[in-house]
Scaffold this active site. Structure first.
Site, short mmCIF file in Angstrom:
data_model
loop_
_atom_site.label_atom_id
_atom_site.label_comp_id
_atom_site.label_asym_id
_atom_site.label_seq_id
_atom_site.Cartn_x
_atom_site.Cartn_y
_atom_site.Cartn_z
N PRO A 43 0.75 -1.25 -0.06
CA PRO A 43 0.03 0.09 -0.12
C PRO A 43 0.75 1.24 -0.01
O PRO A 43 0.44 2.36 -0.35
CB PRO A 43 -0.78 -0.11 1.37
N GLU A 98 -0.42 -9.01 7.77
CA GLU A 98 -0.09 -7.48 8.14
C GLU A 98 0.86 -7.05 7.36
O GLU A 98 1.36 -5.70 7.36
CB GLU A 98 0.17 -7.32 9.52
N ARG A 100 -0.40 -7.03 -21.85
CA ARG A 100 -1.14 -6.30 -22.93
C ARG A 100 -0.28 -5.29 -23.80
O ARG A 100 -0.41 -4.91 -25.07
CB ARG A 100 -2.58 -5.53 -22.63
N ASP A 140 -5.48 3.22 -26.52
CA ASP A 140 -6.22 3.22 -25.22
C ASP A 140 -6.42 4.61 -24.69
O ASP A 140 -5.84 5.58 -25.04
CB ASP A 140 -4.99 2.52 -24.30
#
Ligand code: JE8
Length: 242
Positions: free
Chosen positions: A90, A117, A155, A170
């Site tokens: 994170p 954790e 991709r 895109d």
């Protein structure tokens, strides 16, 4: 390209990669994605991979030894000494199309997925070459984040997309959101397809699509316009729409 994923739940990767462009790319020999169970690199009888956090606190932390040994096994078996080793966490750099493009230029990637954790900090400091996060929300582990990274990177590999689905078209490739798409029927429950798309006038269609992209981006993601060069005419479209 070869991608090795180090994780505690390698089964999680089976279905997503069995039903996507990733599988087609694997079948064509353009990429090989291999997930490894970090538990296979534990030494003790119980194959321990986690332990209590020093200093106290809730939950368990992934031990460094099996993660380092899994990464070293991958490094030796691929004979790749300087390919990126990405820890999904994170607190990592926010993953983006630009980072996907950078990663796609390497012939080998290793992705490390924690769980519980998190992972002993020495993995981030002394093993990973990069820490990435896929966004500001809390996942239960790094596996889903790794799938997102693999999907976005694969991709972009040469030959994975056909010329009709080229990555150059895109959203985010030119920095703008995509224009709206329509298919048959021409009228659905009274809602008609914009007539310009039925006109056969390719120049007019291209101009309409560009205008839709510019206006949609200005309305929904004005932050993206900071990294886009617009013509005077395109800037005028936005001002008229305000
Ligand atoms: C993770 C994650 C990415 C993202 C990635 C790896 C490993 C300390 N926290 C750990 C407490 C809450 C639960 C967390 C679970 N976890 C989450 C991510 C990620 N990349 N964008 N969100 N979450 C781990 C353990």
């Amino acid at each position: 390209m070869r991608i090795d994923i180090l994780c505690l739940f390698p089964e999680m990767f089976v279905s997503p990669f069995a039903h996507s462009i990733v599988r087609r790319a694997e079948e064509r020999g353009l990429v090989e994605v291999i997930s490894h169970n970090i538990r296979d690199f534990a030494h003790d009888r119980h194959a321990t991979v986690d332990d209590y956090p020093y200093g106290g606190g809730a939950g368990m932390v992934l031990k460094p030894e099996p993660v380092f040994e899994a990464a070293e096994y991958v490094r030796h078996s691929t004979r790749s000494s300087d390919s990126p080793v990405v820890l999904l966490t994170p607190g990592g750099r926010l993953f983006s199309q630009g980072i996907a493009a950078e990663l796609s230029a390497h012939s080998h990637l290793t992705l490390i997925c924690g769980h519980y954790e998190g992972v002993d900090e020495r993995v981030a400091e002394h093993l990973a070459t990069d820490e990435l996060s896929i966004g500001d929300y809390v996942l239960t582990g790094g596996e889903l984040a790794a799938m997102v990274v693999v999907d976005a990177v694969v991709r972009l590999l040469p030959g994975v997309l056909g010329c009709h689905e080229s990555a150059a078209d895109d959203s985010h490739a030119d920095g703008l959101l995509e224009y709206p798409q329509y298919t048959r029927p021409e009228e659905f429950r009274g809602w008609r397809v914009p007539p310009v798309l039925l006109s056969g006038n390719h120049a007019e269609i291209a101009a309409w699509r560009r205008r839709q992209s510019v206006l949609k981006t200005a309305a929904r993601r004005p932050d993206l316009l900071n990294n886009v060069t617009l013509s005077d005419k395109e800037r005028a479209w936005i001002l008229e729409s305000l």
